[in-house]
Design a protein around this motif. Structure first.
Motif, PDB file in Angstrom:
ATOM      1  N   ASP A 337       0.831  -1.207   0.000  1.00 19.84           N
ATOM      2  CA  ASP A 337       0.000   0.000   0.000  1.00 19.84           C
ATOM      3  C   ASP A 337       0.863   1.253   0.000  1.00 19.84           C
ATOM      4  OD1 ASP A 337      -2.274  -1.539   0.017  1.00 19.84           O
ATOM      5  OD2 ASP A 337      -2.623  -1.352   2.177  1.00 19.84           O
ATOM      6  N   VAL A 338       1.948   1.228   0.770  1.00 22.03           N
ATOM      7  CA  VAL A 338       2.856   2.377   0.817  1.00 22.03           C
ATOM      8  C   VAL A 338       3.486   2.607  -0.556  1.00 22.03           C
ATOM      9  CG1 VAL A 338       5.030   3.237   1.781  1.00 22.03           C
ATOM     10  CG2 VAL A 338       3.332   2.175   3.279  1.00 22.03           C
ATOM     11  N   LYS A 339       3.918   1.513  -1.187  1.00 22.91           N
ATOM     12  CA  LYS A 339       4.519   1.637  -2.518  1.00 22.91           C
ATOM     13  C   LYS A 339       3.512   2.197  -3.515  1.00 22.91           C
ATOM     14  CE  LYS A 339       4.874  -1.948  -5.122  1.00 22.91           C
ATOM     15  NZ  LYS A 339       5.213  -3.256  -5.721  1.00 22.91           N
ATOM     16  N   ALA A 340       2.289   1.686  -3.469  1.00 25.91           N
ATOM     17  CA  ALA A 340       1.263   2.156  -4.398  1.00 25.91           C
ATOM     18  C   ALA A 340       0.966   3.636  -4.191  1.00 25.91           C
ATOM     19  CB  ALA A 340      -0.014   1.327  -4.219  1.00 25.91           C
ATOM     20  N   ALA A 341       0.906   4.067  -2.923  1.00 27.33           N
ATOM     21  CA  ALA A 341       0.648   5.486  -2.634  1.00 27.33           C
ATOM     22  C   ALA A 341       1.787   6.371  -3.140  1.00 27.33           C
ATOM     23  CB  ALA A 341       0.447   5.674  -1.131  1.00 27.33           C
ATOM     24  N   PHE A 342       3.012   5.887  -2.985  1.00 29.45           N
ATOM     25  CA  PHE A 342       4.161   6.665  -3.462  1.00 29.45           C
ATOM     26  C   PHE A 342       4.130   6.796  -4.984  1.00 29.45           C
ATOM     27  CE2 PHE A 342       8.494   6.692  -5.190  1.00 29.45           C
ATOM     28  CZ  PHE A 342       8.951   7.900  -4.665  1.00 29.45           C
ATOM     29  N   LEU A 343       3.885   5.676  -5.673  1.00 31.03           N
ATOM     30  CA  LEU A 343       3.858   5.706  -7.132  1.00 31.03           C
ATOM     31  C   LEU A 343       2.703   6.556  -7.659  1.00 31.03           C
ATOM     32  CD1 LEU A 343       4.715   1.978  -7.941  1.00 31.03           C
ATOM     33  CD2 LEU A 343       6.176   3.964  -8.273  1.00 31.03           C
ATOM     34  N   ALA A 344       1.655   6.697  -6.846  1.00 31.28           N
ATOM     35  CA  ALA A 344       0.522   7.529  -7.244  1.00 31.28           C
ATOM     36  C   ALA A 344       0.780   9.009  -6.964  1.00 31.28           C
ATOM     37  CB  ALA A 344      -0.741   7.069  -6.522  1.00 31.28           C
ATOM     38  N   GLY A 345       1.962   9.303  -6.395  1.00 24.55           N
ATOM     39  CA  GLY A 345       2.315  10.693  -6.122  1.00 24.55           C
ATOM     40  C   GLY A 345       1.811  11.208  -4.796  1.00 24.55           C
ATOM     41  N   GLY A 346       1.508  10.282  -3.887  1.00 24.72           N
ATOM     42  CA  GLY A 346       0.914  10.699  -2.619  1.00 24.72           C
ATOM     43  C   GLY A 346       1.880  11.070  -1.528  1.00 24.72           C
ATOM     44  N   MET A 347       3.190  10.980  -1.776  1.00 24.99           N
ATOM     45  CA  MET A 347       4.160  11.328  -0.726  1.00 24.99           C
ATOM     46  C   MET A 347       5.519  11.605  -1.341  1.00 24.99           C
ATOM     47  SD  MET A 347       4.712   7.519   0.936  1.00 24.99           S
ATOM     48  CE  MET A 347       2.966   7.116   0.802  1.00 24.99           C
ATOM     49  N   SER A 348       6.387  12.206  -0.535  1.00 20.22           N
ATOM     50  CA  SER A 348       7.747  12.511  -0.979  1.00 20.22           C
ATOM     51  C   SER A 348       8.647  11.298  -0.799  1.00 20.22           C
ATOM     52  CB  SER A 348       8.310  13.685  -0.174  1.00 20.22           C
ATOM     53  OG  SER A 348       8.487  13.295   1.180  1.00 20.22           O
ATOM     54  N   ASP A 349       9.880  11.395  -1.343  1.00 24.47           N
ATOM     55  CA  ASP A 349      10.842  10.309  -1.172  1.00 24.47           C
ATOM     56  C   ASP A 349      11.107  10.051   0.306  1.00 24.47           C
ATOM     57  OD1 ASP A 349      10.921  10.424  -3.882  1.00 24.47           O
ATOM     58  OD2 ASP A 349      13.061  10.863  -4.060  1.00 24.47           O
ATOM     59  N   ALA A 350      11.294  11.106   1.067  1.00 23.83           N
ATOM     60  CA  ALA A 350      11.606  10.968   2.495  1.00 23.83           C
ATOM     61  C   ALA A 350      10.445  10.323   3.245  1.00 23.83           C
ATOM     62  CB  ALA A 350      11.936  12.333   3.098  1.00 23.83           C
ATOM     63  N   GLU A 351       9.218  10.749   2.918  1.00 22.86           N
ATOM     64  CA  GLU A 351       8.050  10.163   3.576  1.00 22.86           C
ATOM     65  C   GLU A 351       7.912   8.685   3.230  1.00 22.86           C
ATOM     66  OE1 GLU A 351       4.865  13.836   3.884  1.00 22.86           O
ATOM     67  OE2 GLU A 351       5.253  12.924   1.925  1.00 22.86           O
ATOM     68  N   TYR A 352       8.218   8.347   1.989  1.00 23.87           N
ATOM     69  CA  TYR A 352       8.160   6.955   1.540  1.00 23.87           C
ATOM     70  C   TYR A 352       9.124   6.088   2.352  1.00 23.87           C
ATOM     71  CZ  TYR A 352       8.506   2.983  -1.716  1.00 23.87           C
ATOM     72  OH  TYR A 352       8.522   1.734  -2.286  1.00 23.87           O
ATOM     73  N   LEU A 353      10.366   6.540   2.483  1.00 23.33           N
ATOM     74  CA  LEU A 353      11.355   5.782   3.245  1.00 23.33           C
ATOM     75  C   LEU A 353      10.954   5.664   4.717  1.00 23.33           C
ATOM     76  CD1 LEU A 353      14.659   7.233   1.729  1.00 23.33           C
ATOM     77  CD2 LEU A 353      13.659   4.979   1.309  1.00 23.33           C
ATOM     78  N   GLU A 354      10.423   6.739   5.259  1.00 20.36           N
ATOM     79  CA  GLU A 354      10.026   6.734   6.670  1.00 20.36           C
ATOM     80  C   GLU A 354       8.894   5.728   6.918  1.00 20.36           C
ATOM     81  OE1 GLU A 354      10.251   7.523  10.583  1.00 20.36           O
ATOM     82  OE2 GLU A 354      11.600   8.251   9.022  1.00 20.36           O
ATOM     83  N   LYS A 355       7.930   5.675   6.010  1.00 21.44           N
ATOM     84  CA  LYS A 355       6.816   4.739   6.172  1.00 21.44           C
ATOM     85  C   LYS A 355       7.272   3.287   6.021  1.00 21.44           C
ATOM     86  CE  LYS A 355       2.963   7.769   4.894  1.00 21.44           C
ATOM     87  NZ  LYS A 355       2.223   7.545   6.167  1.00 21.44           N
ATOM     88  N   LEU A 356       8.225   3.046   5.107  1.00 21.57           N
ATOM     89  CA  LEU A 356       8.737   1.681   4.945  1.00 21.57           C
ATOM     90  C   LEU A 356       9.468   1.207   6.199  1.00 21.57           C
ATOM     91  CD1 LEU A 356      10.079   1.607   1.267  1.00 21.57           C
ATOM     92  CD2 LEU A 356       8.011   0.527   2.164  1.00 21.57           C
ATOM     93  N   LYS A 357      10.061   2.113   6.921  1.00 21.23           N
ATOM     94  CA  LYS A 357      10.803   1.745   8.128  1.00 21.23           C
ATOM     95  C   LYS A 357       9.876   1.302   9.261  1.00 21.23           C
ATOM     96  CE  LYS A 357      14.804   4.760   7.351  1.00 21.23           C
ATOM     97  NZ  LYS A 357      15.541   5.946   7.866  1.00 21.23           N
ATOM     98  N   LYS A 358       8.581   1.585   9.131  1.00 24.78           N
ATOM     99  CA  LYS A 358       7.658   1.323  10.221  1.00 24.78           C
ATOM    100  C   LYS A 358       7.123  -0.106  10.240  1.00 24.78           C
ATOM    101  CE  LYS A 358       6.083   6.085  10.768  1.00 24.78           C
ATOM    102  NZ  LYS A 358       4.921   7.003  10.744  1.00 24.78           N
ATOM    103  N   ILE A 359       7.844  -1.040   9.592  1.00 23.91           N
ATOM    104  CA  ILE A 359       7.390  -2.428   9.617  1.00 23.91           C
ATOM    105  C   ILE A 359       7.813  -3.096  10.920  1.00 23.91           C
ATOM    106  CG2 ILE A 359       7.474  -2.626   7.130  1.00 23.91           C
ATOM    107  CD1 ILE A 359      10.058  -4.294   7.553  1.00 23.91           C
TER     108      ILE A 359
END
Length: 359
Positions: A337-359
């Protein structure tokens, strides 16, 4: 291709040409079956493990009980497992196996009528007992060996092959060498006994016998010398297929659109498979990918690279028992879901990395 059995073992022969293997008279590009094996899902492997364990247990009960009822139960469980085994890659192409019982089921009928042979099978030091021990070792580990094949090959191809600038055989050879050197270095520096035991289980030697025969090219009709290799287990063949494929420029790769394995051939740097794309009726992943490739190139490469790192970490945890099925499904769904949101333009690179770290 021919088939034979040696009491408990189902032997099969595969012909290898320069760029293909020949199974039941049909040519397949080298690496084709290795890519198929990477697509075997966890549910099938779990069922295979359950059925082979039950088949082995019932066979053991029969060997000691020697009764008609124990023989019937053993045949029933062994045939259930055999029906699933025949669906596996390569095995589903062997015509001799379809419509027949397994060699072990047939063995039970022989032992019921040959008490002396039955005795020899239970006597340490006899040929029959040695065959039994070898079969038990291979049979009980079949599902685990396939899963280990998937894990090790996925790990190697993702970490050492995905970012290669060239897709030529020499580039694959260099990547393979780098992978093996990395494994040796990690092994030499590891002190944890559990990790060492896991690495010690890695298989890099496989029994195979080879002879040679003359075949004819199916397109030109011209003769060529083919290597006829005899195998007694699927994983040995899969590694042979994988590495011979690498040698000619064929390597399995994860599709960047549907996240499924496909065989990359001919040294072309293609990142999309030819399956119908998810959500499409006719367009393939390759067609969909080509349409949006330039638009999404930079963001998508970054997204998949970071996603794959996290996905592989989760997969390693799952394989080693650190994640149960529920946690695995929940965490994978989250990063997807995080990847899909990023590819859809829903977040910045930094936000994407931060959300992936929350596993």
């Amino acid at each position: 291709m021919s088939y034979q059995n040696d009491d408990l073992f189902e032997w099969f022969e595969v012909l290898f040409g320069k760029k293909s293997c020949i199974v039941a008279g049909k040519e397949y590009p080298l690496g084709y079956f290795a890519a198929e094996a990477l697509e075997i899902d966890d549910a099938l492997l779990a069922e295979l493990k359950d059925l082979t364990q039950r088949g082995s247990e019932e066979f053991h009960v029969f060997l000691n009980a020697r009764t008609a009822s124990s023989a019937g139960m053993a045949v029933q469980e062994l045939d259930r497992a055999w029906a699933l085994i025949k669906q596996l890659p390569l095995y589903n192409k062997i015509p001799y196996w379809h419509g027949k019982r397994s060699a072990v089921s047939d063995m039970i009928h022989d032992l019921r009528e040959d008490a002396a042979k039955h005795d020899r099978m239970l006597t340490v030091g006899t040929r029959e007992n040695e065959l039994l021990r070898r079969w038990q070792g291979r049979y009980s580990c079949m599902a685990d060996d396939l899963k280990r094949f998937q894990y090790d090959v996925d790990d190697m191809l993702t970490d050492f092959f995905e970012e290669l600038p060239s897709r030529r055989p020499e580039a694959y050879a260099a990547a393979f060498d780098e992978c093996m050197e990395s494994f040796r270095e990690i092994y030499s520096q590891t002190e944890d006994e559990e990790d060492l035991a896991y690495m010690d289980e890695r298989k890099d030697n496989f029994p195979v016998s080879i002879s040679f025969t003359v075949e004819r090219n199916q397109k030109t009709g011209l003769p060529f010398i083919a290597g006829k290799m005899t195998f007694e287990d699927l994983v040995s063949f899969l590694y042979m297929d994988l590495y011979r494929g690498m040698a000619v420029g064929n390597v399995p790769r994860l599709c960047h659109n549907c996240d499924r394995w496909f065989l990359l051939t001919g040294a072309y740097d293609t990142v999309y498979c030819q399956r119908v794309a998810p959500g499409e009726e006719t367009r393939t992943c390759r067609q969909v990918g080509a349409h949006r490739k330039e638009k999404e190139k930079n963001g998508k490469e970054f997204a998949y690279r970071e996603y794959t790192k996290v996905y592989n970490r989760l997969k390693a945890w799952k394989y080693r028992g650190k994640l149960n099925a529920e946690d695995w499904n929940r965490k994978v769904a989250y990063i997807q879901d995080v990847k899909a949101a990023f590819l859809a333009g829903g977040m910045s690179d930094a936000e994407y990395l931060e959300k992936l770290k929350k596993i």
